[in-house]
Design a protein around this motif. Sequence first.
Motif, PDB file in Angstrom:
ATOM      1  N   TRP A  47     -20.851 -13.007   8.560  1.00  0.00           N
ATOM      2  CA  TRP A  47     -22.220 -13.076   9.071  1.00  0.00           C
ATOM      3  C   TRP A  47     -22.284 -12.603  10.518  1.00  0.00           C
ATOM      4  CZ3 TRP A  47     -23.988 -16.465  12.987  1.00  0.00           C
ATOM      5  CH2 TRP A  47     -25.369 -16.434  13.185  1.00  0.00           C
ATOM      6  N   ARG A  48     -21.283 -12.993  11.336  1.00  0.00           N
ATOM      7  CA  ARG A  48     -21.260 -12.552  12.734  1.00  0.00           C
ATOM      8  C   ARG A  48     -21.158 -11.035  12.818  1.00  0.00           C
ATOM      9  NH1 ARG A  48     -16.514 -15.223  15.655  1.00  0.00           N
ATOM     10  NH2 ARG A  48     -17.276 -13.869  17.311  1.00  0.00           N
ATOM     11  N   ALA A  49     -20.360 -10.434  11.925  1.00  0.00           N
ATOM     12  CA  ALA A  49     -20.218  -8.976  11.935  1.00  0.00           C
ATOM     13  C   ALA A  49     -21.541  -8.304  11.585  1.00  0.00           C
ATOM     14  CB  ALA A  49     -19.128  -8.559  10.946  1.00  0.00           C
ATOM     15  N   ARG A  50     -22.283  -8.873  10.618  1.00  0.00           N
ATOM     16  CA  ARG A  50     -23.589  -8.329  10.253  1.00  0.00           C
ATOM     17  C   ARG A  50     -24.543  -8.409  11.437  1.00  0.00           C
ATOM     18  NH1 ARG A  50     -25.763  -8.754   4.907  1.00  0.00           N
ATOM     19  NH2 ARG A  50     -27.406 -10.051   5.788  1.00  0.00           N
ATOM     20  N   GLU A  51     -24.551  -9.550  12.111  1.00  0.00           N
ATOM     21  CA  GLU A  51     -25.460  -9.720  13.241  1.00  0.00           C
ATOM     22  C   GLU A  51     -25.070  -8.831  14.417  1.00  0.00           C
ATOM     23  OE1 GLU A  51     -28.360 -11.996  13.784  1.00  0.00           O
ATOM     24  OE2 GLU A  51     -28.239 -11.353  11.704  1.00  0.00           O
ATOM     25  N   ALA A  52     -23.767  -8.645  14.639  1.00  0.00           N
ATOM     26  CA  ALA A  52     -23.319  -7.798  15.746  1.00  0.00           C
ATOM     27  C   ALA A  52     -23.824  -6.371  15.575  1.00  0.00           C
ATOM     28  CB  ALA A  52     -21.800  -7.823  15.834  1.00  0.00           C
ATOM     29  N   SER A  54     -26.606  -5.588  14.570  1.00  0.00           N
ATOM     30  CA  SER A  54     -28.015  -5.582  14.954  1.00  0.00           C
ATOM     31  C   SER A  54     -28.206  -5.877  16.438  1.00  0.00           C
ATOM     32  CB  SER A  54     -28.787  -6.606  14.120  1.00  0.00           C
ATOM     33  OG  SER A  54     -28.403  -7.922  14.464  1.00  0.00           O
ATOM     34  N   GLY A  55     -27.103  -5.941  17.186  1.00  0.00           N
ATOM     35  CA  GLY A  55     -27.210  -6.184  18.623  1.00  0.00           C
ATOM     36  C   GLY A  55     -27.266  -7.632  19.002  1.00  0.00           C
ATOM     37  N   ARG A  56     -26.877  -8.525  18.081  1.00  0.00           N
ATOM     38  CA  ARG A  56     -26.860  -9.959  18.372  1.00  0.00           C
ATOM     39  C   ARG A  56     -25.435 -10.481  18.147  1.00  0.00           C
ATOM     40  NH1 ARG A  56     -31.788  -9.072  15.624  1.00  0.00           N
ATOM     41  NH2 ARG A  56     -30.847  -9.529  13.597  1.00  0.00           N
ATOM     42  N   ASN A  57     -24.733 -10.758  19.234  1.00  0.00           N
ATOM     43  CA  ASN A  57     -23.347 -11.194  19.154  1.00  0.00           C
ATOM     44  C   ASN A  57     -23.241 -12.701  19.377  1.00  0.00           C
ATOM     45  OD1 ASN A  57     -22.130  -8.531  18.854  1.00  0.00           O
ATOM     46  ND2 ASN A  57     -22.762  -8.178  20.973  1.00  0.00           N
ATOM     47  N   TYR A  58     -22.773 -13.417  18.364  1.00  0.00           N
ATOM     48  CA  TYR A  58     -22.648 -14.871  18.415  1.00  0.00           C
ATOM     49  C   TYR A  58     -21.195 -15.261  18.626  1.00  0.00           C
ATOM     50  CZ  TYR A  58     -27.357 -14.994  16.379  1.00  0.00           C
ATOM     51  OH  TYR A  58     -28.696 -14.833  16.155  1.00  0.00           O
ATOM     52  N   PRO A 235     -29.535  -6.791   8.810  1.00  0.00           N
ATOM     53  CA  PRO A 235     -29.749  -7.000  10.245  1.00  0.00           C
ATOM     54  C   PRO A 235     -29.760  -5.693  11.023  1.00  0.00           C
ATOM     55  CG  PRO A 235     -28.092  -8.522   9.392  1.00  0.00           C
ATOM     56  CD  PRO A 235     -28.367  -7.531   8.307  1.00  0.00           C
ATOM     57  N   LYS A 236     -30.783  -5.523  11.875  1.00  0.00           N
ATOM     58  CA  LYS A 236     -30.916  -4.349  12.733  1.00  0.00           C
ATOM     59  C   LYS A 236     -31.613  -4.776  14.023  1.00  0.00           C
ATOM     60  CE  LYS A 236     -31.541  -1.200   8.806  1.00  0.00           C
ATOM     61  NZ  LYS A 236     -32.479  -0.273   8.124  1.00  0.00           N
ATOM     62  N   PRO A 237     -31.390  -4.053  15.119  1.00  0.00           N
ATOM     63  CA  PRO A 237     -32.195  -4.326  16.321  1.00  0.00           C
ATOM     64  C   PRO A 237     -33.675  -4.128  16.019  1.00  0.00           C
ATOM     65  CG  PRO A 237     -30.307  -2.932  16.846  1.00  0.00           C
ATOM     66  CD  PRO A 237     -30.373  -3.020  15.342  1.00  0.00           C
ATOM     67  N   TRP A 238     -34.529  -4.938  16.634  1.00  0.00           N
ATOM     68  CA  TRP A 238     -35.958  -4.868  16.335  1.00  0.00           C
ATOM     69  C   TRP A 238     -36.560  -3.491  16.619  1.00  0.00           C
ATOM     70  CZ3 TRP A 238     -38.224  -7.929  13.160  1.00  0.00           C
ATOM     71  CH2 TRP A 238     -37.759  -9.235  13.000  1.00  0.00           C
TER      72      TRP A 238
END
Length: 395
Positions: A47-52, A54-58, A235-238
């Motif tokens: 999930w973190r890789a998917r979000e990364a 999109s420009g969101r790193n957790y 997930p993608k940047p807005w």
Amino acid sequence: MNAANASRKHRLWPVFVMPVLVVIAAAAWSGFWFYAASQVDQTVDAWRAREAASGRNYDCAKRTVAGFPFRLEVHCKDATVELKSQTADQAAIAPLTARLGDILVVAQIYTPKLLIAEFKAPATLSQHGQPVMVVNWSIARSSIVGLPGTPQSADIVFQDPAIDHVAASVQTPVARAKQVELHGRIAENSRPDHPAIEAVLELTGATIQDVHPVLTAPFDADIRAIVHGLKDVTPKPWPVRFRELQAADGRIEIKQSRIQQGDLIAIAAGSLGLTADGHLDGELHMTATGFEKVIPALGIDKMLEQGVPQATLDKVAPGVKTKDIDNLFGALDRAIPGLGKAVRENANVGVTAGLNAIGQEATLEGKKARSFPLRFVNGAIFIGPLKVAQTPPLF
């Protein structure tokens, strides 16, 4: 005698069957739980890789798994989120880093695709290593259905949220609310290759500073929309998402919206698209009660009654210059002493009469109202010919 003992033993063996089955079931369940717990890291990392992407790193300073025997509880301590390219202008500036308290994510063993999370306040947003904003709340919860695959729905609720701007260690209020709710789900009958997203935003007792004077008084809002034209929900940047929406000639359909601020009630519905440079463009059909209060709410009467700074004028009536208003009323005073003052004092009546000519009489929730178009033209918002605000580009 031997026959009697044999008969007694034969009758006792069922007594031991149930405990043995319970032990076997408990062992099997324990094995299942520990196997599921061992998969948490793998699922979270995916999930973190998917979000990364999109420009969101957790990230978490420390992550633990508990909740045996019926739940999986993932506890993330000292969580951080780095946000890159989430707005139209953020690509050109340094990323924002949000540092939270603790995050607790819970999944029931029997509903593994439903994740419920709780967030501990505060969250501090920093840029270039310096705090720029602090967000507080009393309770914050979210739920997501569908992970680790394609999410089917997502909800987040904040109680008593407060956003403050930080400059030189001084905090200035930006926004407040009693409650904020955001709900989203894939609409029924939408195709996997062209999903439609239903979204609901609910605000209770909200105030927003430094955007428009009308937003500084508490208001409630309920906005329901459907987004058409998406290719997928990965997930993608807005800004990327909105650019794809514009390229596909997608629309943001406002199915229903209701805003109330004291006696002023407004509802609206319609459809908005995006221009090639990312601005909102379209029209909503609005009906409002207390229409005579619209002018004071927009601040135009204050603008006419007395001089105001150009910065304030830009917010309430973009494009109008202070010197133009002063020159107009100065000329009236020179022609007939006192006329400029009289016009100022009665200008609200004239402007209200002009706006009353827009649209038609209507009734809303048993009250007298007017119905009129609310137009978005390249990001500018118009009530009839009057420009009341300017929205920023979305990409």
